[in-house]
Enzyme design. Structure first.
Site, short mmCIF file in Angstrom:
data_model
loop_
_atom_site.label_atom_id
_atom_site.label_comp_id
_atom_site.label_asym_id
_atom_site.label_seq_id
_atom_site.Cartn_x
_atom_site.Cartn_y
_atom_site.Cartn_z
N LYS A 22 -22.07 -5.85 23.40
CA LYS A 22 -22.77 -7.06 22.96
C LYS A 22 -21.85 -8.29 23.07
O LYS A 22 -22.25 -9.32 23.60
CB LYS A 22 -23.20 -6.87 21.50
CG LYS A 22 -23.66 -8.13 20.82
CD LYS A 22 -24.14 -7.87 19.40
CE LYS A 22 -23.07 -7.92 18.35
NZ LYS A 22 -22.56 -9.26 18.00
N CYS A 116 -22.24 -17.75 7.20
CA CYS A 116 -22.99 -16.51 7.25
C CYS A 116 -22.39 -15.55 6.26
O CYS A 116 -21.46 -15.89 5.54
CB CYS A 116 -23.02 -15.93 8.66
SG CYS A 116 -21.53 -15.09 9.11
N ARG A 121 -16.88 -19.23 8.52
CA ARG A 121 -16.80 -19.25 9.99
C ARG A 121 -16.96 -20.64 10.61
O ARG A 121 -17.95 -20.94 11.28
CB ARG A 121 -17.83 -18.30 10.60
CG ARG A 121 -17.60 -16.89 10.17
CD ARG A 121 -18.61 -15.96 10.77
NE ARG A 121 -18.20 -15.41 12.03
CZ ARG A 121 -18.89 -14.49 12.69
NH1 ARG A 121 -20.02 -14.07 12.23
NH2 ARG A 121 -18.45 -14.01 13.83
N ASP A 305 -14.34 -5.66 13.18
CA ASP A 305 -15.70 -5.11 13.33
C ASP A 305 -15.76 -3.60 13.07
O ASP A 305 -16.84 -3.03 13.08
CB ASP A 305 -16.24 -5.41 14.74
CG ASP A 305 -16.63 -6.87 14.90
OD1 ASP A 305 -16.65 -7.59 13.89
OD2 ASP A 305 -16.93 -7.30 16.03
N ARG A 397 -28.98 -5.71 15.32
CA ARG A 397 -28.33 -6.75 16.14
C ARG A 397 -27.22 -6.16 17.00
O ARG A 397 -26.81 -6.78 17.98
CB ARG A 397 -27.73 -7.83 15.23
CG ARG A 397 -28.78 -8.71 14.54
CD ARG A 397 -28.12 -9.81 13.77
NE ARG A 397 -26.93 -10.26 14.46
CZ ARG A 397 -25.76 -10.51 13.90
NH1 ARG A 397 -25.61 -10.37 12.61
NH2 ARG A 397 -24.74 -10.91 14.62
#
Ligand code: UD1
Length: 417
Positions: A22, A116, A121, A305, A397
């Site tokens: 992604k 978010c 960010r 992540d 997502r």
């Protein structure tokens, strides 16, 4: 609201084929606007974020055809400079279109992406870099209006190796006059993939993968086809699925080099990992070992992540583990949900202390963000009883058919609306 229901306790076994990344495909799709050319991109994952990017490109006037995991894009018909506000809100990383649009038309209007779930960010480094290249940028009423008569190559020193800022600057510099040097650039594999795509289209970029990237501006572009790299975070998530369920999973279509930090930590946790050229096998230990310290860092350090998924794993380790999150300010939202499942976790600012418990128990929990949501599903696979994870749209997502793939590996899992 979509939910995932998991009945824990099954060992997962079998094979998974990892989809395209992604975080590689999003900047590449943004890059397709630059050249007024045709791009054929293979290995494009079917994900919500990719759909949002496709909608943005369509709204800018591009022609797009999608057949399975192939996307064909013709950027000649571009006829709009405004990125729709609601789509920027849906996907923060659409901000990288600013650099690409400045390169193509010298003008772009975007809305401010805002904060978010994983922290504020900011995009200050993106805007600073674009200004250094010669863009005039006005920010007012939540909109960013950027214009450049001519972008001029320059030397840019980043304060931090931001992935998005590095990509935005690379994209803008691709058509700038002269040479741009980005120092302290992010070194993520997705940036190398972006360089490879752009160079095939006619750009002259070198150094991606190191902390100094050199971009010589060009004006001629040609049609290009490109195969997206595999998603290292998806691969890492299935590696943890094997470890946390006491399973044995073979993961295909991976680049081992991109997974070294994750492999090292899973070995510390007691997993046995075999690999050949582009696949690996993760065999779980009888009991997970605690890990003295995981510190998230820019690549090639341990990826932020994968932090949530590793936390889920360490909740059932033999002993106490520490995770230090250095990349994002507020990325421990999953901890309170894991605690509802019986985990023993204490958070001290950006540090989490995880004391392993004998077992997790199923509970109703809520996905707050993409990777945190994945970690709750992983925890549910290992927990005794039933776990219900709501807000699973976050998870979609970033993972293609997550629950179906897990079901294929033997999980007792279903999605309900
Ligand atoms: C990308 C990834 C995301 C991953 C992250 C870090 C995509 C689409 N997303 O996000 O999955 O978690 O890299 O590996 O590729 N920062 C600033 N000012 C800026 C830009 C960033 O302060 O102008 C800060 C951020 O708030 C954060 C840190 O820098 O604390 C790292 O962010 P960055 O590397 O830019 O991440 P993204 O590109 O947003």
């Amino acid at each position: 609201m979509e939910k995932i229901i998991v009945e824990g306790g099954r060992k997962l076994t079998g094979e998974v084929i990892v989809s395209g990344a992604k975080n590689a495909v999003l900047p590449i799709l943004a890059a397709t606007v630059i050249g007024a050319n045709e791009s054929t991109i293979f290995n494009v994952p079917k994900l919500k974020d990719v759909e949002v990017m496709e909608k943005i490109l369509l709204s800018l006037g591009l022609n797009i055809k999608r057949i399975d995991n192939m996307m064909w894009i013709d950027s000649k018909p571009l006829n709009n400079i405004k990125i729709p506000e609601e789509l920027v809100r849906e996907m923060r990383s659409s901000i990288i279109l600013m650099g690409a649009m400045l390169a193509r038309t010298g003008e772009v209007i975007a809305s401010y992406p805002g904060g978010c779930e994983i922290g504020p960010r900011p995009i200050d480094m993106h805007l600073k870099g674009l200004r250094e290249l010669g863009a005039e940028i006005e920010e007012s009423h939540g909109f960013i209006y950027a214009k450049a008569k001519e972008l001029k190559g320059c030397e840019i020193q980043l304060d931090y190796p931001s992935v998005g800022a590095t990509e935005n600057i690379m994209l803008a510099a691709t058509r700038a006059k002269g040479t741009t040097v980005i120092r302290n650039a992010a070194r993520e594999p997705e940036i190398v993939d972006l360089q490879n795509y752009l160079n095939k289209a006619g750009a002259k970029i070198s150094g991606a993968g190191t902390s100094v990237i050199i971009i010589e501006g060009v004006n001629e572009f040609k049609d290009v086809s490109h195969n997206t790299i595999p998603d290292r975070i998806v691969a890492g998530t299935y590696m943890v699925a094997s470890a946390i369920t006491g399973g044995e999973i073979i993961i295909k279509n991976v680049v081992i080099e991109h997974l070294q930090a994750i492999i090292a930590k899973l070995k510390e946790a007691g997993c046995i990992i075999y690999n050949d050229n582009n696949s690996l096998k993760v065999i779980a230990p009888k009991k997970i070992n605690s890990i003295e310290m995981i510190q998230t860092l820019p690549y090639p350090g341990f990826p932020t992540d994968m932090q949530a998924q590793m936390m889920a794993l360490l909740t059932i380790a033999n002993g106490t583990s520490i995770i230090s999150e250095t990349v994002f300010e507020n990325r421990f939202k999953h901890a309170e949900e894991l605690i509802r499942m019986g985990a023993n976790i204490k958070i001290f600012g950006r540090v989490a202390v995880i004391k392993g418990v004998k077992e997790l128990t199923g509970a109703k929990v809520s996905a707050k963000d993409l990777r945190g949501g994945a970690s709750l599903i992983l925890a549910g696979l290992a927990a005794r009883g039933t776990t219900v994870v709501d807000n699973v749209h976050h998870v979609e997502r970033g993972y293609e058919n997550f629950h179906l793939v897990l079901e294929g590996l033997g999980a007792n899992i279903e999605k309900i609306n």
